[in-house]
Design a protein around this motif. Structure first.
Motif, PDB file in Angstrom:
ATOM      1  N   VAL A 100       0.870  -1.180   0.000  1.00  0.00           N
ATOM      2  CA  VAL A 100       0.000   0.000   0.000  1.00  0.00           C
ATOM      3  C   VAL A 100       0.902   1.223   0.000  1.00  0.00           C
ATOM      4  CG1 VAL A 100      -1.788   1.267   1.253  1.00  0.00           C
ATOM      5  CG2 VAL A 100      -1.762  -1.243   1.311  1.00  0.00           C
ATOM      6  N   SER A 101       0.756   2.090  -0.990  1.00  0.00           N
ATOM      7  CA  SER A 101       1.614   3.271  -1.045  1.00  0.00           C
ATOM      8  C   SER A 101       1.289   4.205   0.116  1.00  0.00           C
ATOM      9  CB  SER A 101       1.452   4.005  -2.382  1.00  0.00           C
ATOM     10  OG  SER A 101       0.161   4.556  -2.520  1.00  0.00           O
ATOM     11  N   ALA A 102       2.320   4.815   0.695  1.00  0.00           N
ATOM     12  CA  ALA A 102       2.132   5.698   1.843  1.00  0.00           C
ATOM     13  C   ALA A 102       1.468   7.009   1.441  1.00  0.00           C
ATOM     14  CB  ALA A 102       3.474   5.978   2.504  1.00  0.00           C
ATOM     15  N   THR A 103       1.612   7.383   0.177  1.00  0.00           N
ATOM     16  CA  THR A 103       0.987   8.586  -0.364  1.00  0.00           C
ATOM     17  C   THR A 103       0.521   8.259  -1.777  1.00  0.00           C
ATOM     18  OG1 THR A 103       2.994   9.479  -1.393  1.00  0.00           O
ATOM     19  CG2 THR A 103       2.652   9.988   0.948  1.00  0.00           C
ATOM     20  N   GLU A 104       0.081   9.261  -2.528  1.00  0.00           N
ATOM     21  CA  GLU A 104      -0.296   9.014  -3.923  1.00  0.00           C
ATOM     22  C   GLU A 104       0.927   9.029  -4.849  1.00  0.00           C
ATOM     23  OE1 GLU A 104      -2.583  12.228  -5.884  1.00  0.00           O
ATOM     24  OE2 GLU A 104      -2.377  13.293  -3.976  1.00  0.00           O
ATOM     25  N   GLU A 105       2.127   9.086  -4.270  1.00  0.00           N
ATOM     26  CA  GLU A 105       3.360   9.051  -5.040  1.00  0.00           C
ATOM     27  C   GLU A 105       3.941   7.629  -5.001  1.00  0.00           C
ATOM     28  OE1 GLU A 105       5.781   9.112  -7.352  1.00  0.00           O
ATOM     29  OE2 GLU A 105       5.368  11.262  -7.131  1.00  0.00           O
ATOM     30  N   VAL A 169     -10.379 -17.797  -2.230  1.00  0.00           N
ATOM     31  CA  VAL A 169     -10.303 -17.183  -0.905  1.00  0.00           C
ATOM     32  C   VAL A 169     -10.393 -15.674  -1.060  1.00  0.00           C
ATOM     33  CG1 VAL A 169      -8.953 -19.040   0.134  1.00  0.00           C
ATOM     34  CG2 VAL A 169      -7.769 -17.120  -0.931  1.00  0.00           C
ATOM     35  N   VAL A 170     -10.954 -15.029  -0.043  1.00  0.00           N
ATOM     36  CA  VAL A 170     -11.018 -13.566   0.018  1.00  0.00           C
ATOM     37  C   VAL A 170     -10.494 -13.141   1.372  1.00  0.00           C
ATOM     38  CG1 VAL A 170     -12.444 -11.504  -0.221  1.00  0.00           C
ATOM     39  CG2 VAL A 170     -13.122 -13.618  -1.372  1.00  0.00           C
ATOM     40  N   MET A 171      -9.498 -12.280   1.375  1.00  0.00           N
ATOM     41  CA  MET A 171      -8.967 -11.714   2.607  1.00  0.00           C
ATOM     42  C   MET A 171      -9.323 -10.237   2.654  1.00  0.00           C
ATOM     43  SD  MET A 171      -5.282 -13.659   2.381  1.00  0.00           S
ATOM     44  CE  MET A 171      -5.335 -13.690   0.575  1.00  0.00           C
ATOM     45  N   VAL A 172      -9.966  -9.799   3.734  1.00  0.00           N
ATOM     46  CA  VAL A 172     -10.470  -8.429   3.846  1.00  0.00           C
ATOM     47  C   VAL A 172      -9.765  -7.727   4.996  1.00  0.00           C
ATOM     48  CG1 VAL A 172     -12.510  -6.976   4.063  1.00  0.00           C
ATOM     49  CG2 VAL A 172     -12.703  -9.222   2.961  1.00  0.00           C
ATOM     50  N   LEU A 173      -9.047  -6.641   4.663  1.00  0.00           N
ATOM     51  CA  LEU A 173      -8.288  -5.877   5.651  1.00  0.00           C
ATOM     52  C   LEU A 173      -8.945  -4.517   5.861  1.00  0.00           C
ATOM     53  CD1 LEU A 173      -6.151  -7.386   3.560  1.00  0.00           C
ATOM     54  CD2 LEU A 173      -4.463  -6.302   5.028  1.00  0.00           C
ATOM     55  N   PRO A 174      -8.970  -4.005   7.091  1.00  0.00           N
ATOM     56  CA  PRO A 174      -9.438  -2.638   7.312  1.00  0.00           C
ATOM     57  C   PRO A 174      -8.482  -1.652   6.640  1.00  0.00           C
ATOM     58  CG  PRO A 174      -8.456  -3.530   9.312  1.00  0.00           C
ATOM     59  CD  PRO A 174      -8.544  -4.664   8.335  1.00  0.00           C
ATOM     60  N   LYS A 175      -9.042  -0.717   5.882  1.00  0.00           N
ATOM     61  CA  LYS A 175      -8.192   0.166   5.092  1.00  0.00           C
ATOM     62  C   LYS A 175      -7.357   1.109   5.960  1.00  0.00           C
ATOM     63  CE  LYS A 175      -9.813   2.045   1.249  1.00  0.00           C
ATOM     64  NZ  LYS A 175     -10.531   2.975   0.342  1.00  0.00           N
ATOM     65  N   ALA A 179      -3.387   1.311   5.508  1.00  0.00           N
ATOM     66  CA  ALA A 179      -2.875   2.496   4.823  1.00  0.00           C
ATOM     67  C   ALA A 179      -2.030   3.386   5.728  1.00  0.00           C
ATOM     68  CB  ALA A 179      -4.041   3.308   4.248  1.00  0.00           C
ATOM     69  N   SER A 180      -1.971   3.061   7.006  1.00  0.00           N
ATOM     70  CA  SER A 180      -1.149   3.847   7.916  1.00  0.00           C
ATOM     71  C   SER A 180       0.098   3.095   8.354  1.00  0.00           C
ATOM     72  CB  SER A 180      -1.964   4.266   9.145  1.00  0.00           C
ATOM     73  OG  SER A 180      -2.424   3.138   9.859  1.00  0.00           O
TER      74      SER A 180
END
Length: 266
Positions: A100-105, A169-175, A179-180
């Motif tokens: 997951v990118s830390a920013t939009e960069e 399979v589906v793995m669901v993570l809290p965003k 993202a942090s």
């Protein structure tokens, strides 16, 4: 709510849109992450900002343990959260690797996760001490969560529909935590058995057999308006002998604060 346009595109077999914002693009060809600069007015590529092998990107979360390398990468851009997501298979193992990118960069920092989907403790468990292998991971997301789907199979049983351990399979993570960069992110895991049960409930015209759900292809949101709360959309194969001959559109909806359910949207 009605499925977004992306769901109809996935059902029609359309290729997924590239992982791109107005100014950046992240193609992942041949086991390499490329970060391109785009002209915001024309969308034309203006240069390469970064290039890194996925094996090296995921080294901090154990890519050296991927017996068959890091492959089957899929990237997506979340236009609402302004983040890039990338998932890849840890070849020959039961792990999917998520970035997951830390920013939009995308040429900057990425948060990395190794997600275990080896089948242990689920209805896709292999016999004895054997661990399932996860491959062909794909991404989806909504306003609250990030989902990773994969195909699971037991090496000794093979991956044919109906074989022990074969399924989706589906793995669901809290965003928020993902993202942090939280070091430990709990995630819910659902198998083709739970998806089939949910799709067959509520007066569905056709009962779905767990063995027929061998893949869940995400309908990735294409705009910020598509990124809604509570639902994600997938196209599920319901014809074991031939992929994509028929399909059922399902939505994964978060119910309460700590569980998720799948709902039939066909």
């Amino acid at each position: 709510p009605p499925a977004p346009a992306a769901a109809a595109a996935a059902g029609a077999g359309a290729p997924p849109a590239p992982a791109a914002s107005a100014a950046r693009a992240v193609p992942v060809p041949g086991g390499v992450l490329d970060a391109y600069a785009l002209n915001p007015a024309t969308g034309v590529r203006e240069g390469t900002l970064a290039q890194i092998r996925l094996q090296d990107l995921f080294a901090p979360v154990g890519s050296s343990n991927c017996r068959d390398g890091v492959s089957d990468a899929h990237a997506a851009f979340d236009a609402k959260a302004r983040r890039f997501y990338l998932v890849a298979a840890c070849g020959g193992t039961g792990s999917a690797l998520l970035a997951v990118s830390a920013t939009e960069e995308p040429a900057s920092y990425w948060y990395l996760y190794n997600l275990n989907a080896d089948g242990v403790g689920t209805k896709l468990a292999c016999a004895g001490d054997e661990a399932a292998v996860a491959d062909y991971p794909r991404l989806n997301f909504n306003a609250d969560a990030i989902a990773v789907t994969a195909r699971s199979y037991c090496p000794t049983a093979g991956g044919a529909p109906g074989a022990r351990g074969a399924g989706a399979v589906v793995m669901v993570l809290p965003k928020g935590p993902a993202a942090s960069g939280e070091t430990r992110v709990a995630f819910a895991l659902f198998t083709s058995h739970e998806v089939a049960a949910a799709a067959s409930s509520g007066g569905a015209a056709v009962a779905v057999a767990p063995a027929s759900v061998v893949q869940l292809e995400p309908a990735v949101p294409q705009s910020a308006a598509d990124v809604t709360s509570g639902h994600m959309y997938f196209v599920a194969d319901v014809s074991a002998p031939a992929m994509r001959r028929s399909g059922r559109l399902c939505a994964a909806a978060r119910g309460g604060s700590d569980r998720a359910v799948a709902r039939d949207r066909s």
